[in-house]
Write a protein that holds these residues in place. Sequence first.
Motif, PDB file in Angstrom:
ATOM      1  N   ALA A 100       0.833  -1.206   0.000  1.00 57.43           N
ATOM      2  CA  ALA A 100       0.000   0.000   0.000  1.00 57.43           C
ATOM      3  C   ALA A 100       0.865   1.253   0.000  1.00 57.43           C
ATOM      4  CB  ALA A 100      -0.933  -0.012   1.206  1.00 57.43           C
ATOM      5  N   ALA A 101       1.954   1.244   0.769  1.00 62.49           N
ATOM      6  CA  ALA A 101       2.841   2.414   0.820  1.00 62.49           C
ATOM      7  C   ALA A 101       3.518   2.641  -0.523  1.00 62.49           C
ATOM      8  CB  ALA A 101       3.886   2.226   1.921  1.00 62.49           C
ATOM      9  N   TRP A 103       2.392   1.752  -3.521  1.00 63.96           N
ATOM     10  CA  TRP A 103       1.394   2.262  -4.456  1.00 63.96           C
ATOM     11  C   TRP A 103       1.055   3.723  -4.148  1.00 63.96           C
ATOM     12  CZ3 TRP A 103      -0.502   0.753  -8.982  1.00 63.96           C
ATOM     13  CH2 TRP A 103      -0.275  -0.566  -9.377  1.00 63.96           C
ATOM     14  N   GLY A 104       0.976   4.025  -2.860  1.00 64.35           N
ATOM     15  CA  GLY A 104       0.710   5.416  -2.476  1.00 64.35           C
ATOM     16  C   GLY A 104       1.830   6.340  -2.936  1.00 64.35           C
ATOM     17  N   LEU A 108       1.433   9.372  -5.657  1.00 63.47           N
ATOM     18  CA  LEU A 108       1.873  10.701  -5.284  1.00 63.47           C
ATOM     19  C   LEU A 108       2.883  11.228  -6.292  1.00 63.47           C
ATOM     20  CD1 LEU A 108       1.577  12.881  -3.055  1.00 63.47           C
ATOM     21  CD2 LEU A 108       3.584  11.837  -1.990  1.00 63.47           C
TER      22      LEU A 108
END
Length: 113
Positions: A100-101, A103-104, A108
Amino acid sequence: MANYQKPSPESQQEAQRLARANQKPGQTKEQTQLIAQGIQKGIEEFKKQQKAKARELSRHKKQQARAKASSAQNDPHEEAPAGELLIETRQHPLPWLLLAASWGAFLLWYWLG
């Protein structure tokens, strides 16, 4: 009365091979044959011990499976089909958090770039 089984041809050949490989100079054929018989008896005894260990291990596994089955039967919250072992796996959340990090961070970077 002992139940004697005829030794297998493979163990007889192996015993003969080992007896000839360790034959001393001047040793008679009869002495070599006696040594081969001793080796053969050792091989057969080893096989018997291994079979006994395997049977004992099998019994132990069956007892554990029965104990698990009976404890699962006594536990009303756990519903397992008869004769089927349940394997419970839990995944650690760290890989999902890292996914998740990443992909985040990618999103961004994409929006800012």
